[in-house]
Design a protein around this motif. Structure first.
Motif, PDB file in Angstrom:
ATOM      1  N   GLY A  43       0.818  -1.206   0.000  1.00  0.00           N
ATOM      2  CA  GLY A  43       0.000   0.000   0.000  1.00  0.00           C
ATOM      3  C   GLY A  43       0.851   1.256   0.000  1.00  0.00           C
ATOM      4  O   GLY A  43       0.590   2.202  -0.770  1.00  0.00           O
ATOM      5  N   PHE A  44       1.880   1.308   0.849  1.00  0.00           N
ATOM      6  CA  PHE A  44       2.797   2.450   0.856  1.00  0.00           C
ATOM      7  C   PHE A  44       3.471   2.607  -0.506  1.00  0.00           C
ATOM      8  O   PHE A  44       3.637   3.738  -1.008  1.00  0.00           O
ATOM      9  CB  PHE A  44       3.857   2.266   1.951  1.00  0.00           C
ATOM     10  CG  PHE A  44       3.393   2.670   3.313  1.00  0.00           C
ATOM     11  CD1 PHE A  44       3.094   3.999   3.591  1.00  0.00           C
ATOM     12  CD2 PHE A  44       3.260   1.740   4.342  1.00  0.00           C
ATOM     13  CE1 PHE A  44       2.667   4.386   4.849  1.00  0.00           C
ATOM     14  CE2 PHE A  44       2.834   2.112   5.602  1.00  0.00           C
ATOM     15  CZ  PHE A  44       2.528   3.436   5.865  1.00  0.00           C
ATOM     16  N   GLU A  45       3.861   1.492  -1.087  1.00  0.00           N
ATOM     17  CA  GLU A  45       4.556   1.537  -2.378  1.00  0.00           C
ATOM     18  C   GLU A  45       3.649   2.103  -3.473  1.00  0.00           C
ATOM     19  O   GLU A  45       4.075   2.950  -4.270  1.00  0.00           O
ATOM     20  CB  GLU A  45       5.019   0.129  -2.759  1.00  0.00           C
ATOM     21  CG  GLU A  45       5.801   0.076  -4.066  1.00  0.00           C
ATOM     22  CD  GLU A  45       6.195  -1.348  -4.428  1.00  0.00           C
ATOM     23  OE1 GLU A  45       6.465  -1.593  -5.625  1.00  0.00           O
ATOM     24  OE2 GLU A  45       6.234  -2.209  -3.519  1.00  0.00           O
ATOM     25  N   ASN A  46       2.382   1.674  -3.504  1.00  0.00           N
ATOM     26  CA  ASN A  46       1.450   2.156  -4.528  1.00  0.00           C
ATOM     27  C   ASN A  46       1.146   3.634  -4.357  1.00  0.00           C
ATOM     28  O   ASN A  46       1.041   4.380  -5.334  1.00  0.00           O
ATOM     29  CB  ASN A  46       0.152   1.344  -4.471  1.00  0.00           C
ATOM     30  CG  ASN A  46       0.320  -0.058  -5.025  1.00  0.00           C
ATOM     31  OD1 ASN A  46       1.105  -0.272  -5.956  1.00  0.00           O
ATOM     32  ND2 ASN A  46      -0.401  -1.017  -4.461  1.00  0.00           N
ATOM     33  N   LEU A  47       0.979   4.082  -3.097  1.00  0.00           N
ATOM     34  CA  LEU A  47       0.712   5.502  -2.856  1.00  0.00           C
ATOM     35  C   LEU A  47       1.924   6.354  -3.202  1.00  0.00           C
ATOM     36  O   LEU A  47       1.800   7.454  -3.765  1.00  0.00           O
ATOM     37  CB  LEU A  47       0.316   5.715  -1.388  1.00  0.00           C
ATOM     38  CG  LEU A  47      -1.006   5.082  -0.943  1.00  0.00           C
ATOM     39  CD1 LEU A  47      -1.255   5.367   0.537  1.00  0.00           C
ATOM     40  CD2 LEU A  47      -2.167   5.599  -1.767  1.00  0.00           C
ATOM     41  N   ALA A  48       3.122   5.853  -2.876  1.00  0.00           N
ATOM     42  CA  ALA A  48       4.346   6.609  -3.162  1.00  0.00           C
ATOM     43  C   ALA A  48       4.614   6.706  -4.659  1.00  0.00           C
ATOM     44  O   ALA A  48       5.211   7.682  -5.133  1.00  0.00           O
ATOM     45  CB  ALA A  48       5.528   5.954  -2.459  1.00  0.00           C
ATOM     46  N   SER A  49       4.178   5.700  -5.413  1.00  0.00           N
ATOM     47  CA  SER A  49       4.424   5.720  -6.861  1.00  0.00           C
ATOM     48  C   SER A  49       3.506   6.702  -7.585  1.00  0.00           C
ATOM     49  O   SER A  49       3.740   7.046  -8.741  1.00  0.00           O
ATOM     50  CB  SER A  49       4.243   4.311  -7.441  1.00  0.00           C
ATOM     51  OG  SER A  49       2.906   3.868  -7.244  1.00  0.00           O
ATOM     52  N   HIS A  50       2.437   7.142  -6.914  1.00  0.00           N
ATOM     53  CA  HIS A  50       1.525   8.145  -7.494  1.00  0.00           C
ATOM     54  C   HIS A  50       1.349   9.269  -6.470  1.00  0.00           C
ATOM     55  O   HIS A  50       0.259   9.486  -5.938  1.00  0.00           O
ATOM     56  CB  HIS A  50       0.176   7.514  -7.837  1.00  0.00           C
ATOM     57  CG  HIS A  50       0.249   6.388  -8.821  1.00  0.00           C
ATOM     58  ND1 HIS A  50       0.456   5.082  -8.447  1.00  0.00           N
ATOM     59  CD2 HIS A  50       0.179   6.390 -10.184  1.00  0.00           C
ATOM     60  CE1 HIS A  50       0.485   4.311  -9.527  1.00  0.00           C
ATOM     61  NE2 HIS A  50       0.324   5.083 -10.598  1.00  0.00           N
ATOM     62  N   LYS A  51       2.408  10.001  -6.203  1.00  0.00           N
ATOM     63  CA  LYS A  51       2.424  11.001  -5.115  1.00  0.00           C
ATOM     64  C   LYS A  51       1.385  12.091  -5.338  1.00  0.00           C
ATOM     65  O   LYS A  51       0.631  12.454  -4.425  1.00  0.00           O
ATOM     66  CB  LYS A  51       3.815  11.619  -4.984  1.00  0.00           C
ATOM     67  CG  LYS A  51       4.908  10.641  -4.564  1.00  0.00           C
ATOM     68  CD  LYS A  51       6.232  11.375  -4.423  1.00  0.00           C
ATOM     69  CE  LYS A  51       7.361  10.410  -4.018  1.00  0.00           C
ATOM     70  NZ  LYS A  51       7.634   9.398  -5.065  1.00  0.00           N
TER      71      LYS A  51
ATOM     72  N   PRO B  79     -14.937  -0.240  -3.494  1.00  0.00           N
ATOM     73  CA  PRO B  79     -13.949  -0.522  -4.555  1.00  0.00           C
ATOM     74  C   PRO B  79     -13.159  -1.802  -4.286  1.00  0.00           C
ATOM     75  O   PRO B  79     -12.822  -2.538  -5.221  1.00  0.00           O
ATOM     76  CB  PRO B  79     -13.037   0.709  -4.527  1.00  0.00           C
ATOM     77  CG  PRO B  79     -13.863   1.781  -3.921  1.00  0.00           C
ATOM     78  CD  PRO B  79     -14.727   1.098  -2.927  1.00  0.00           C
ATOM     79  N   ALA B  80     -12.859  -2.072  -3.001  1.00  0.00           N
ATOM     80  CA  ALA B  80     -12.102  -3.276  -2.667  1.00  0.00           C
ATOM     81  C   ALA B  80     -12.891  -4.540  -2.999  1.00  0.00           C
ATOM     82  O   ALA B  80     -12.361  -5.504  -3.571  1.00  0.00           O
ATOM     83  CB  ALA B  80     -11.724  -3.259  -1.186  1.00  0.00           C
TER      84      ALA B  80
ATOM     85  N   PHE C 179      -6.837  -3.332  -0.906  1.00  0.00           N
ATOM     86  CA  PHE C 179      -7.417  -2.046  -1.313  1.00  0.00           C
ATOM     87  C   PHE C 179      -7.976  -1.268  -0.114  1.00  0.00           C
ATOM     88  O   PHE C 179      -7.925  -0.036  -0.098  1.00  0.00           O
ATOM     89  CB  PHE C 179      -8.501  -2.281  -2.367  1.00  0.00           C
ATOM     90  CG  PHE C 179      -7.941  -2.497  -3.746  1.00  0.00           C
ATOM     91  CD1 PHE C 179      -7.722  -1.436  -4.602  1.00  0.00           C
ATOM     92  CD2 PHE C 179      -7.584  -3.767  -4.170  1.00  0.00           C
ATOM     93  CE1 PHE C 179      -7.193  -1.631  -5.863  1.00  0.00           C
ATOM     94  CE2 PHE C 179      -7.047  -3.978  -5.435  1.00  0.00           C
ATOM     95  CZ  PHE C 179      -6.842  -2.903  -6.291  1.00  0.00           C
ATOM     96  N   VAL C 180      -8.495  -1.967   0.878  1.00  0.00           N
ATOM     97  CA  VAL C 180      -8.971  -1.270   2.079  1.00  0.00           C
ATOM     98  C   VAL C 180      -7.795  -0.626   2.807  1.00  0.00           C
ATOM     99  O   VAL C 180      -7.893   0.507   3.308  1.00  0.00           O
ATOM    100  CB  VAL C 180      -9.724  -2.249   3.011  1.00  0.00           C
ATOM    101  CG1 VAL C 180      -9.941  -1.616   4.384  1.00  0.00           C
ATOM    102  CG2 VAL C 180     -11.065  -2.629   2.411  1.00  0.00           C
ATOM    103  N   ILE C 181      -6.665  -1.334   2.881  1.00  0.00           N
ATOM    104  CA  ILE C 181      -5.476  -0.774   3.530  1.00  0.00           C
ATOM    105  C   ILE C 181      -5.041   0.500   2.822  1.00  0.00           C
ATOM    106  O   ILE C 181      -4.712   1.512   3.474  1.00  0.00           O
ATOM    107  CB  ILE C 181      -4.333  -1.816   3.552  1.00  0.00           C
ATOM    108  CG1 ILE C 181      -4.591  -2.865   4.628  1.00  0.00           C
ATOM    109  CG2 ILE C 181      -2.983  -1.146   3.795  1.00  0.00           C
ATOM    110  CD1 ILE C 181      -3.595  -3.994   4.645  1.00  0.00           C
ATOM    111  N   GLU C 182      -5.061   0.504   1.499  1.00  0.00           N
ATOM    112  CA  GLU C 182      -4.653   1.705   0.760  1.00  0.00           C
ATOM    113  C   GLU C 182      -5.610   2.865   1.037  1.00  0.00           C
ATOM    114  O   GLU C 182      -5.181   4.020   1.209  1.00  0.00           O
ATOM    115  CB  GLU C 182      -4.600   1.398  -0.739  1.00  0.00           C
ATOM    116  CG  GLU C 182      -3.452   0.465  -1.124  1.00  0.00           C
ATOM    117  CD  GLU C 182      -3.359   0.242  -2.625  1.00  0.00           C
ATOM    118  OE1 GLU C 182      -3.912   1.070  -3.369  1.00  0.00           O
ATOM    119  OE2 GLU C 182      -2.746  -0.754  -3.035  1.00  0.00           O
TER     120      GLU C 182
END
Length: 425
Positions: free
Chosen positions: A21-29, A409-410, A350-353
């Motif tokens: 989740g951190f990785e996906n959010l960081a890749s789309h700052k 969405p999840a 997806f819930v975590i994100e």
């Protein structure tokens, strides 16, 4: 060992999803930040608005508590000109010491009390540097009734009042206005044509910032306290012909539980002797305090409702972004399902994100709300208080919004057909 195994297995399932989740959010700052904006502004609004309300309510409630929840206060409504005075005097003799004595005799719950005679001196020496102090003529019992604390010298006693001694005690602002940084105790001040010996000083008190249900909006620190008999017999009031014999009284009850019923008895006695002229008001601080608490609860409810709308908009933004993310990551979802990932794993990811977005937005919103609160206090001069409850409320609501709006969405992502998902371009 067996009791710790399920917990460790659960943690092992969550950690990779958190990292992903951190990785996906960081890749789309930029997209993540824009998604958080609704949360940031919503939480900031909650914290800032509740801080304004808490600051205002605290001052009002502190002042009411200073009045004393065991007190009943009677205030005379003074005439401002001769015509108004004559109209009132047709029905009422005005507030008198006999009124106070009759009330003391007929209300059994009164432990102590004092009449009050107040006036603003037309002449005073030394010359005040600020507004002219107001003189309060009261009995020695006012020290306890008014919650005064002597910081230097002493308060006048029964012997001073009985002898109408020319002594006085200064409030904090009155002392600064008359003597500045110099010591005041032991000095003399001239009130109209009478020299008075300063025998004490009292600590600063709360003053009402706005009108509080009939309570005078005067500076409670810019006062000079003197024995009631000294004011009545030694200090001449240039407008005494316009005023009642006394202009107020403080009644200290044995318990706040009887304040409402005792106040009704006081009203009945005064209405009888004043022939319903309506030239006085009865203030019950215990009732004012309960009313202010109800007002505070209503204000908080309204503020939370307004902020909830902002957070709702932020939640819709999270849902939109998560739905768009599903389209972008359909192939990834298909690959994970083909490799053995269960629907619950996809839902959790997806819930975590969504929760990470709302948590980060909530944290930044609290920081912004705290900064806004300080800026409002600095520029507007208002009292603001950021409470732990407002921070917790904002956090809980923001995370709840993330959970609620991230779940759909999840679930939708988890229901994708693995084969169709892998083929998706």
């Amino acid at each position: 060992m067996s009791t710790g195994f399920p917990a460790s297995r659960s943690l092992a399932q969550w950690l990779p999803d958190l990292a992903l989740g951190f990785e996906n959010l960081a890749s789309h700052k930029l997209r993540s930040l824009l998604t958080m904006l609704g949360m940031i502004f919503g939480v900031a609004a909650v914290v800032a608005m509740l801080s304004i309300g808490a600051g205002a309510q605290q001052k009002v409630m502190a002042f009411i508590e200073q009045l004393g929840v065991r007190n009943v206060i009677v205030e005379a409504k003074e005439a401002h000109n001769y015509q108004e005075l004559q109209k009132v005097r047709k029905n009422s003799p005005g507030l008198k010491l006999t009124d106070y004595q009759i009330i003391r005799q007929n209300v059994s719950h009164i432990q102590s009390g004092t009449p009050r005679k107040r006036f603003a001196p037309s002449k005073i020496l030394p010359k005040p540097q600020q507004d002219t102090p107001v003189v309060y003529g009261v009995e020695p019992s006012y020290l306890e009734i008014g919650h005064l604390r002597v910081t230097d010298g002493r308060f006048f006693d029964e012997s001073d009042d009985a002898a109408a001694a020319p002594v006085c005690v200064l409030g904090a602002a009155a002392k600064d206005s008359l003597f500045g940084a110099s010591p005041a105790v032991g000095e003399y001040i001239k009130l109209n044509d009478q020299w008075c010996h300063v025998i004490g000083m009292v600590a600063p008190q709360m003053s009402p910032q706005s009108e509080v249900s009939g309570v005078r909006t005067e500076d409670m620190n810019n006062l000079i306290y003197a024995p009631l008999n000294s004011v009545r017999y030694r200090l001449e009031d240039s407008q005494s012909w316009l005023k009642d014999e006394i202009d107020g009284m403080y009644l200290h009850l044995a318990s706040p539980d009887t304040s409402t019923t005792d106040a009704e008895v006081v009203r009945g006695i005064l209405n009888s002797s004043h022939h319903n002229a309506g030239d006085f008001s009865v203030i019950v601080p215990a009732e004012l305090l309960a009313e202010q608490k109800r007002t505070e609860q209503l204000f908080n409810t309204v503020m939370v409702a307004i902020a909830a709308i902002s957070l709702l908009v932020g939640g819709i933004g999270i849902m939109n972004i998560m739905l768009a993310a599903i389209l972008e990551r359909t192939r990834e979802i298909g690959v994970r399902r083909a490799m053995g990932a269960r629907r619950s794993d996809i839902v959790r990811q997806f819930v975590i994100e969504a929760v990470l977005i709302s948590f980060a937005g909530g944290f930044l919103g609290v920081v912004m709300g705290f900064a806004l609160s300080k800026m409002i206090a600095w520029f507007a001069g208002w009292s603001t208080i950021v409470t732990i409850s407002s921070i917790l409320l904002a956090f809980l609501v923001s995370i709840s919004v993330g959970l609620i709006f991230g779940t759909y969405p999840a679930v939708k992502a988890a229901r994708l057909d693995p084969v169709e998902a892998i083929r998706y371009e």
